[in-house]
Design an enzyme around this catalytic site. Structure first.
Site, PDB file in Angstrom:
ATOM      1  N   ARG A 100     -16.650   7.591   6.569  1.00 23.31           N
ATOM      2  CA  ARG A 100     -17.235   7.761   7.896  1.00 23.31           C
ATOM      3  C   ARG A 100     -16.458   6.946   8.916  1.00 23.31           C
ATOM      4  O   ARG A 100     -16.131   5.791   8.664  1.00 23.31           O
ATOM      5  CB  ARG A 100     -18.699   7.331   7.893  1.00 23.31           C
ATOM      6  CG  ARG A 100     -19.513   7.953   9.018  1.00 23.31           C
ATOM      7  CD  ARG A 100     -20.998   7.703   8.828  1.00 23.31           C
ATOM      8  NE  ARG A 100     -21.538   8.303   7.622  1.00 23.31           N
ATOM      9  CZ  ARG A 100     -22.834   8.449   7.388  1.00 23.31           C
ATOM     10  NH1 ARG A 100     -23.710   8.022   8.284  1.00 23.31           N
ATOM     11  NH2 ARG A 100     -23.254   8.998   6.270  1.00 23.31           N
ATOM     12  N   SER A 156     -24.002  12.455   9.581  1.00 26.86           N
ATOM     13  CA  SER A 156     -25.454  12.291   9.530  1.00 26.86           C
ATOM     14  C   SER A 156     -26.025  12.008  10.914  1.00 26.86           C
ATOM     15  O   SER A 156     -25.922  12.832  11.816  1.00 26.86           O
ATOM     16  CB  SER A 156     -25.808  11.193   8.535  1.00 26.86           C
ATOM     17  OG  SER A 156     -27.210  11.080   8.378  1.00 26.86           O
ATOM     18  N   HIS A 157     -26.592  10.825  11.102  1.00 30.14           N
ATOM     19  CA  HIS A 157     -27.268  10.468  12.353  1.00 30.14           C
ATOM     20  C   HIS A 157     -26.360   9.709  13.319  1.00 30.14           C
ATOM     21  O   HIS A 157     -26.804   9.339  14.408  1.00 30.14           O
ATOM     22  CB  HIS A 157     -28.479   9.598  12.043  1.00 30.14           C
ATOM     23  CG  HIS A 157     -28.109   8.311  11.355  1.00 30.14           C
ATOM     24  ND1 HIS A 157     -27.903   8.248   9.994  1.00 30.14           N
ATOM     25  CD2 HIS A 157     -27.880   7.062  11.832  1.00 30.14           C
ATOM     26  CE1 HIS A 157     -27.578   7.000   9.668  1.00 30.14           C
ATOM     27  NE2 HIS A 157     -27.557   6.265  10.770  1.00 30.14           N
ATOM     28  N   LYS A 210     -19.271  13.335   2.601  1.00 29.82           N
ATOM     29  CA  LYS A 210     -20.055  12.964   1.428  1.00 29.82           C
ATOM     30  C   LYS A 210     -19.528  13.787   0.266  1.00 29.82           C
ATOM     31  O   LYS A 210     -19.529  15.014   0.315  1.00 29.82           O
ATOM     32  CB  LYS A 210     -21.546  13.235   1.664  1.00 29.82           C
ATOM     33  CG  LYS A 210     -22.152  12.393   2.774  1.00 29.82           C
ATOM     34  CD  LYS A 210     -23.636  12.685   2.968  1.00 29.82           C
ATOM     35  CE  LYS A 210     -24.230  11.822   4.070  1.00 29.82           C
ATOM     36  NZ  LYS A 210     -25.681  12.088   4.262  1.00 29.82           N
ATOM     37  N   ASP A 260     -32.938  14.558  10.471  1.00 32.57           N
ATOM     38  CA  ASP A 260     -31.765  13.874  11.007  1.00 32.57           C
ATOM     39  C   ASP A 260     -30.621  14.876  11.156  1.00 32.57           C
ATOM     40  O   ASP A 260     -30.797  16.077  10.928  1.00 32.57           O
ATOM     41  CB  ASP A 260     -31.389  12.662  10.144  1.00 32.57           C
ATOM     42  CG  ASP A 260     -30.916  13.032   8.749  1.00 32.57           C
ATOM     43  OD1 ASP A 260     -31.132  14.197   8.328  1.00 32.57           O
ATOM     44  OD2 ASP A 260     -30.334  12.173   8.067  1.00 32.57           O
ATOM     45  N   ASP A 292     -27.821  15.771   9.598  1.00 30.23           N
ATOM     46  CA  ASP A 292     -27.403  16.651   8.511  1.00 30.23           C
ATOM     47  C   ASP A 292     -28.592  17.169   7.705  1.00 30.23           C
ATOM     48  O   ASP A 292     -28.422  17.789   6.662  1.00 30.23           O
ATOM     49  CB  ASP A 292     -26.388  15.964   7.598  1.00 30.23           C
ATOM     50  CG  ASP A 292     -26.908  14.686   6.956  1.00 30.23           C
ATOM     51  OD1 ASP A 292     -27.851  14.075   7.511  1.00 30.23           O
ATOM     52  OD2 ASP A 292     -26.384  14.282   5.904  1.00 30.23           O
ATOM     53  N   ASP A 319     -30.859  15.971   5.770  1.00 31.49           N
ATOM     54  CA  ASP A 319     -31.228  15.580   4.413  1.00 31.49           C
ATOM     55  C   ASP A 319     -32.408  14.613   4.404  1.00 31.49           C
ATOM     56  O   ASP A 319     -32.943  14.283   3.350  1.00 31.49           O
ATOM     57  CB  ASP A 319     -30.035  14.990   3.654  1.00 31.49           C
ATOM     58  CG  ASP A 319     -29.500  13.706   4.270  1.00 31.49           C
ATOM     59  OD1 ASP A 319     -29.858  13.388   5.425  1.00 31.49           O
ATOM     60  OD2 ASP A 319     -28.701  13.018   3.608  1.00 31.49           O
ATOM     61  N   ARG A 320     -32.824  14.136   5.593  1.00 25.46           N
ATOM     62  CA  ARG A 320     -34.007  13.285   5.710  1.00 25.46           C
ATOM     63  C   ARG A 320     -35.035  13.973   6.594  1.00 25.46           C
ATOM     64  O   ARG A 320     -34.682  14.669   7.545  1.00 25.46           O
ATOM     65  CB  ARG A 320     -33.652  11.929   6.315  1.00 25.46           C
ATOM     66  CG  ARG A 320     -32.877  11.016   5.405  1.00 25.46           C
ATOM     67  CD  ARG A 320     -32.742   9.637   6.014  1.00 25.46           C
ATOM     68  NE  ARG A 320     -31.958   9.659   7.230  1.00 25.46           N
ATOM     69  CZ  ARG A 320     -32.066   8.768   8.211  1.00 25.46           C
ATOM     70  NH1 ARG A 320     -32.983   7.812   8.147  1.00 25.46           N
ATOM     71  NH2 ARG A 320     -31.302   8.852   9.278  1.00 25.46           N
ATOM     72  N   HIS A 375     -35.571   9.266   2.467  1.00 31.23           N
ATOM     73  CA  HIS A 375     -34.774  10.006   1.491  1.00 31.23           C
ATOM     74  C   HIS A 375     -35.663  10.278   0.289  1.00 31.23           C
ATOM     75  O   HIS A 375     -36.298   9.363  -0.248  1.00 31.23           O
ATOM     76  CB  HIS A 375     -33.552   9.189   1.048  1.00 31.23           C
ATOM     77  CG  HIS A 375     -32.421   9.201   2.022  1.00 31.23           C
ATOM     78  ND1 HIS A 375     -31.606  10.294   2.207  1.00 31.23           N
ATOM     79  CD2 HIS A 375     -31.955   8.262   2.863  1.00 31.23           C
ATOM     80  CE1 HIS A 375     -30.688  10.015   3.113  1.00 31.23           C
ATOM     81  NE2 HIS A 375     -30.885   8.787   3.536  1.00 31.23           N
TER      82      HIS A 375
END
Length: 462
Positions: free
Chosen positions: A14, A103-104, A113, A254, A256, A258-259, A341
């Protein structure tokens, strides 16, 4: 010359684009990933790649694909997707994967990832260090640059969105629930792509759900608010919209997707600990006696409710790599973290906010009470939330706090945890990347929590 040590973190890649990395670095990382697979996982013939809605994502993903192809492996391009959609692809196809997302993080960031076949995570100790070394050698000229790919060597294009949606619907059947109105805040992230497919009627039959969309337009500049629901300020629009529309609940994803964070019908957040306990109870009803993982700063209610439902609670350090390792070691049916998560054995032990949201919808829609009442059954204590303090000598401050409470039970699984006779506890963890101490406090009452929180903060910040 790119210095990959700036962007390769403990569990992912990242950094700022193009200041810290660019397409050339992405191509080298693709080649480095393929070299790692050929040496350590020689049965890997293809890599599946997906990307989020950030402006830099398609170009970086394409460059990475060229690097993979240059090393003789095939590429399956899944195109736009959420991180958990990429995990689905890697799990269902049995091939390693790469998800391009930050992500965020703000718009100027991007990242990767990586996972092995079956969505098994890759971190510093499971291949990321070797991938970094391979790619850095290419960038430094110590290893040959990736061979240009000829025009007849092309990635396979495969749309996995409908298969992802169908699989999730098979895991949680929402067809028989009572009608629910949901406000969904996608934050201009990938939830705006996956929610209509999974919960709407875009691809599959309609469900008894009325969805009020909030910021579904895919826009990696995040024009409305940061796509980070962990920050309370980013939930305000959703909270207002739930009340305004008289909705049964709100969901916030978020960047992406995933949360997932949950808001009740009053516009009040439902803690991730309560969601962990709720989903654990549902999974244990299907799999009696199984193990459920929770990290050490989820509420004390979580292991209590797991045990009450016949399961075996197992406590883990904070962080997805630790949770996933414990999930695999114990063959746990489910795992949850305070950061929203949620991990499922039926999802290759990977995390998926969408599946957790579907469990909440099924639980709410399967009974007549509002979410505030249903969620309240899983909220037993009062928590401070995570409070950060800038501290140069974190270890000395931890020792000072420990010395101030000589009668507390001490646990050092992850930072310093002190547990008191009345059930109150605190955890003090040092940041891995910044001079910060992170404090979490929980107690049976709000008064006791505030008293303990303020006393410890006084010691830390003195």
């Amino acid at each position: 010359m790119s210095d990959l040590s700036q962007i390769v973190k403990a569990y992912d890649i990242r950094g700022v684009v193009p200041d810290q990395w660019d397409k050339r670095a992405a191509e080298a990382l693709g080649a480095g990933f393929a070299q790692f697979l050929r040496s350590s996982h020689p049965d890997s013939a293809s890599v599946v790649i997906a990307h989020d809605m950030r402006a830099s994502s398609p170009g970086l993903a394409a460059a990475f694909a060229r690097g993979v192809l240059s090393e003789g492996l095939d590429v399956v391009e899944a195109g736009l997707g959420s991180t958990d959609m990429l995990y689905f692809a890697a799990g269902s196809m049995g091939m390693p994967g790469a998800m391009f997302t930050a992500s965020h993080n703000p718009a100027q960031y991007n990242g990767i990832k990586l996972c092995l076949a079956g969505a098994k995570p890759i971190g510093q100790d499971s291949g990321l260090r070797e991938i970094q070394a391979n790619a850095q050698a290419i960038l430094d000229g110590a290893a040959p640059a990736p061979t240009p790919v000829t025009s007849d060597v092309r990635p396979e294009q495969r749309d996995v969105l409908i298969d992802y949606a169908r699989y999730l619907r098979e895991l949680v059947d929402l067809r028989g629930i009572r009608p629910l109105k949901i406000v969904v805040d996608a934050g201009n992230g990938m939830g705006g792509y996956t929610v209509p497919a999974v919960l709407g009627d875009q691809l599959l039959d309609s469900l008894p759900l009325t969805i009020v969309p909030l910021y579904f337009e895919l826009d990696g500049s995040f024009p409305n608010h940061e796509a980070n629901p962990l920050e309370p300020k980013n939930l305000i629009d959703l909270q207002h919209a739930v009340v305004q529309h008289g909705a049964d609940l709100g969901l916030a994803f978020d960047g992406d997707a995933d949360r997932c964070f949950v808001i009740d019908e009053r516009g009040e957040p439902v803690s991730p600990s309560a969601i962990t306990a709720l989903v654990a109870a549902r999974e244990l009803a299907k799999h009696p006696g199984d193990t459920v993982i929770h990290n050490l700063i989820t509420s004390s209610a979580v292991p209590e409710i797991i045990a009450e439902n016949g399961g075996t609670p197992v406590r883990s350090r904070v962080g997805h790599s630790f949770i996933k390792a414990e999930m695999a070691r114990t063959n746990a049916v489910f795992g949850g973290e305070h950061s929203a998560h949620y991990y499922f054995r039926e999802f290759w032990f990977a995390d998926t906010g969408m599946l957790a949201a579907m469990h909440v919808l099924a639980a709410l829609g399967g009974q007549p009470e509002p979410l505030s009442q249903l969620g309240g059954e899983f909220e037993r204590y009062v928590a401070s939330g995570e409070i950060n303090s800038t501290v140069q000598d974190q270890k000395a401050k931890q020792q000072e706090v420990r010395a101030a409470y000589p009668d507390a039970v001490v646990d050092e699984l992850d930072g310093l945890t002190l547990t008191f006779p009345d059930g109150a506890w605190l955890n003090l963890r040092a940041s891995n990347t910044e001079p910060l101490l992170r404090l979490n406090v929980e107690a049976p009452t709000a008064t006791r929590m505030a008293e303990l929180r303020d006393a410890v903060l006084g010691l830390i910040r003195r």
